[in-house]
Design an enzyme around this catalytic site. Sequence first.
Site, PDB file in Angstrom:
ATOM      1  N   ASN A 165       0.834  -1.198   0.000  1.00 31.35           N
ATOM      2  CA  ASN A 165       0.000   0.000   0.000  1.00 31.35           C
ATOM      3  C   ASN A 165       0.872   1.254   0.000  1.00 31.35           C
ATOM      4  O   ASN A 165       0.426   2.333   0.367  1.00 31.35           O
ATOM      5  CB  ASN A 165      -0.902   0.023   1.231  1.00 31.35           C
ATOM      6  CG  ASN A 165      -1.848  -1.158   1.266  1.00 31.35           C
ATOM      7  OD1 ASN A 165      -2.535  -1.431   0.299  1.00 31.35           O
ATOM      8  ND2 ASN A 165      -1.857  -1.873   2.377  1.00 31.35           N
ATOM      9  N   HIS A 167     -13.493  -1.716   6.958  1.00 31.21           N
ATOM     10  CA  HIS A 167     -12.289  -2.418   7.416  1.00 31.21           C
ATOM     11  C   HIS A 167     -12.508  -3.002   8.822  1.00 31.21           C
ATOM     12  O   HIS A 167     -13.252  -2.454   9.638  1.00 31.21           O
ATOM     13  CB  HIS A 167     -11.139  -1.411   7.452  1.00 31.21           C
ATOM     14  CG  HIS A 167      -9.795  -2.000   7.714  1.00 31.21           C
ATOM     15  ND1 HIS A 167      -9.257  -2.079   8.971  1.00 31.21           N
ATOM     16  CD2 HIS A 167      -8.875  -2.538   6.875  1.00 31.21           C
ATOM     17  CE1 HIS A 167      -8.055  -2.627   8.890  1.00 31.21           C
ATOM     18  NE2 HIS A 167      -7.802  -2.919   7.640  1.00 31.21           N
ATOM     19  N   GLU A 181     -15.362   4.229   5.057  1.00 32.45           N
ATOM     20  CA  GLU A 181     -14.072   4.573   4.457  1.00 32.45           C
ATOM     21  C   GLU A 181     -14.324   5.505   3.284  1.00 32.45           C
ATOM     22  O   GLU A 181     -15.392   5.448   2.682  1.00 32.45           O
ATOM     23  CB  GLU A 181     -13.386   3.288   3.939  1.00 32.45           C
ATOM     24  CG  GLU A 181     -12.974   2.371   5.070  1.00 32.45           C
ATOM     25  CD  GLU A 181     -12.547   0.992   4.573  1.00 32.45           C
ATOM     26  OE1 GLU A 181     -11.903   0.894   3.513  1.00 32.45           O
ATOM     27  OE2 GLU A 181     -12.859   0.015   5.265  1.00 32.45           O
ATOM     28  N   SER A 226     -10.791  -0.417   1.019  1.00 34.48           N
ATOM     29  CA  SER A 226      -9.466  -1.025   0.998  1.00 34.48           C
ATOM     30  C   SER A 226      -9.357  -2.224   0.074  1.00 34.48           C
ATOM     31  O   SER A 226      -8.287  -2.473  -0.481  1.00 34.48           O
ATOM     32  CB  SER A 226      -9.069  -1.442   2.412  1.00 34.48           C
ATOM     33  OG  SER A 226      -9.956  -2.416   2.916  1.00 34.48           O
ATOM     34  N   ASP A 280     -12.674   6.940   7.521  1.00 36.17           N
ATOM     35  CA  ASP A 280     -11.338   6.370   7.469  1.00 36.17           C
ATOM     36  C   ASP A 280     -10.742   6.653   6.087  1.00 36.17           C
ATOM     37  O   ASP A 280     -11.252   6.167   5.073  1.00 36.17           O
ATOM     38  CB  ASP A 280     -11.459   4.857   7.730  1.00 36.17           C
ATOM     39  CG  ASP A 280     -10.114   4.141   7.740  1.00 36.17           C
ATOM     40  OD1 ASP A 280      -9.097   4.762   7.356  1.00 36.17           O
ATOM     41  OD2 ASP A 280     -10.091   2.954   8.119  1.00 36.17           O
ATOM     42  N   HIS A 311      -6.828   4.711   2.560  1.00 32.51           N
ATOM     43  CA  HIS A 311      -6.381   4.522   1.178  1.00 32.51           C
ATOM     44  C   HIS A 311      -6.570   5.770   0.315  1.00 32.51           C
ATOM     45  O   HIS A 311      -6.325   5.735  -0.884  1.00 32.51           O
ATOM     46  CB  HIS A 311      -7.088   3.319   0.542  1.00 32.51           C
ATOM     47  CG  HIS A 311      -6.742   2.049   1.254  1.00 32.51           C
ATOM     48  ND1 HIS A 311      -5.662   1.275   0.910  1.00 32.51           N
ATOM     49  CD2 HIS A 311      -7.299   1.461   2.341  1.00 32.51           C
ATOM     50  CE1 HIS A 311      -5.589   0.251   1.736  1.00 32.51           C
ATOM     51  NE2 HIS A 311      -6.568   0.342   2.613  1.00 32.51           N
ATOM     52  N   LYS A 338       0.572   3.661   4.957  1.00 35.50           N
ATOM     53  CA  LYS A 338       0.356   3.329   3.551  1.00 35.50           C
ATOM     54  C   LYS A 338       1.073   4.346   2.675  1.00 35.50           C
ATOM     55  O   LYS A 338       2.288   4.327   2.602  1.00 35.50           O
ATOM     56  CB  LYS A 338      -1.142   3.175   3.314  1.00 35.50           C
ATOM     57  CG  LYS A 338      -1.573   1.877   4.006  1.00 35.50           C
ATOM     58  CD  LYS A 338      -3.013   1.573   4.093  1.00 35.50           C
ATOM     59  CE  LYS A 338      -3.149   0.222   4.798  1.00 35.50           C
ATOM     60  NZ  LYS A 338      -4.431   0.037   5.434  1.00 35.50           N
TER      61      LYS A 338
HETATM   62  C1  LIG Z   1      -4.699  -0.616   6.693  1.00 35.19           C
HETATM   63  C2  LIG Z   1      -5.979  -0.032   7.151  1.00 35.19           C
HETATM   64  C3  LIG Z   1      -6.124   0.423   8.462  1.00 35.19           C
HETATM   65  C4  LIG Z   1      -5.105   0.148   9.525  1.00 35.19           C
HETATM   66  O1  LIG Z   1      -3.995   0.931   9.438  1.00 35.19           O
HETATM   67  P1  LIG Z   1      -2.617   0.358  10.045  1.00 35.19           P
HETATM   68  O2  LIG Z   1      -1.801   1.579  10.232  1.00 35.19           O
HETATM   69  O3  LIG Z   1      -2.078  -0.578   9.047  1.00 35.19           O
HETATM   70  O4  LIG Z   1      -2.958  -0.306  11.337  1.00 35.19           O
HETATM   71  C5  LIG Z   1      -7.282   1.069   8.791  1.00 35.19           C
HETATM   72  N1  LIG Z   1      -8.284   1.245   7.895  1.00 35.19           N
HETATM   73  C6  LIG Z   1      -8.175   0.800   6.637  1.00 35.19           C
HETATM   74  C7  LIG Z   1      -9.303   1.021   5.694  1.00 35.19           C
HETATM   75  C8  LIG Z   1      -7.027   0.134   6.233  1.00 35.19           C
HETATM   76  O5  LIG Z   1      -6.959  -0.349   5.001  1.00 35.19           O
END
Ligand SMILES: *Cc1c(COP(=O)(O)O)cnc(C)c1O
Length: 389
Positions: free
Chosen positions: A47, A133, A179, A183, A208, A211, A242
């Site tokens: 990512n 997620h 989100e 993801s 969130d 991405h 990411k």
């Molecule tokens: C990867 C991810 C997370 C978690 O983030 P990390 O820093 O890897 O713990 C949270 N939300 C989504 C949508 C993700 O893809």
Amino acid sequence: MNLDEILAGELRRLDEHSLRRRLKEVGGAQGRFLMLEGRRVLNFSGNDYLGLANHPALLQAARESMELYGLGSGASRLLSGTQTPHLALEKELAQWKNTEASLVFSSGYAAATGGIPALAGPGDVLFLDKLCHACLIDGARLSGGRIRIFPHGDLGRLEKLLASEQRRDPEARRWILTESVFSMDGDLADLPGLVELKEKYGAALVIDEAHAVGVFGPDGSGRIREEGLEGRVEVQMGTLSKAAGVAGGYLAGSTVLREYLVNRARSFVFSTAPPAALADATREALRLMGGEEGRQRLTRLRSLIEEARSLLGPWLRPGSGASPVFPVQVRDEAEAMRLCDWLLERGVYIPGIRYPTVPRKQARLRVSLSASHQPGDLVRLRELLEEAM
Ligand SMILES: *Cc1c(COP(=O)(O)O)cnc(C)c1O
């Protein structure tokens, strides 16, 4: 109790359903190529959308920071004091997000599972998109509130749920969790629609941007700013692991929100602060994203996305194509894993994604692009997929 026997039985069951996961050893850094189990393979699994995970400027920032602040942080930030880089990063994140404040956690997962149950509690209602997620689901579960799931992206259905919960208990606090870029499907949420609904029903919105960061919005600040909605989203969430190329998570919003979370988010209060060097490396990533180099990387990523959309089009799940995440639809779990192995034998690594990461019988290969890919990489991938399919 013979624990090992019980666990071995569970693992056998996973095997039978092609759902067993295994770790693959990587002997080197993340990048366009991976040294995967001793072989150099073309990598479509990360990512690290802008290719910053290994950027010399980030490494240098971390080194310099370690000279000043050491490595381990000693304790929770409430116990042994909060090192300057964390505070500086939080200010810069807030500026970037155009919010009053932000708070950094050791991961995005920790931000969600600490932040959500600090904010929501029993008696509240949490509305989650079906494809949220795991960290949002776990955060919602930990809150002890009532959870209502709406079909992916279906705001009509969300409105019906909001209305029925409002009738059931007009006093209950309502939260919408979603989100901005999904993801595992790479498609986009209707942010203006969500904001309208949450205002109509007096809810709060948690979005969130894991991405979206680095890929959308001014200086890669995400889709909320791209849509000009930062004043109308109560809690912005995301990860620094990411596109930012480092590690960590954050929640951004008002000053009061930050102060409250410092007191109540258990994954913040009861967990040791991440190393200050990670904060300084992340600050460097933010600087890069806001500058000429960041813009060049984003332009490269955008043209790869466009190329992937036309090259991989026939196999994609509907809705994808706007972000660097391209789900090549397979459906059957065993078949997805066979395809993954077949590609790996030919020097290309794309992870198979299965239940419970995605619903059963919606297994896929998740192609994720990075600015460090070359256009020829996608041509190679297309040829292989054509042969395999
Ligand atoms: C990867 C991810 C997370 C978690 O983030 P990390 O820093 O890897 O713990 C949270 N939300 C989504 C949508 C993700 O893809």
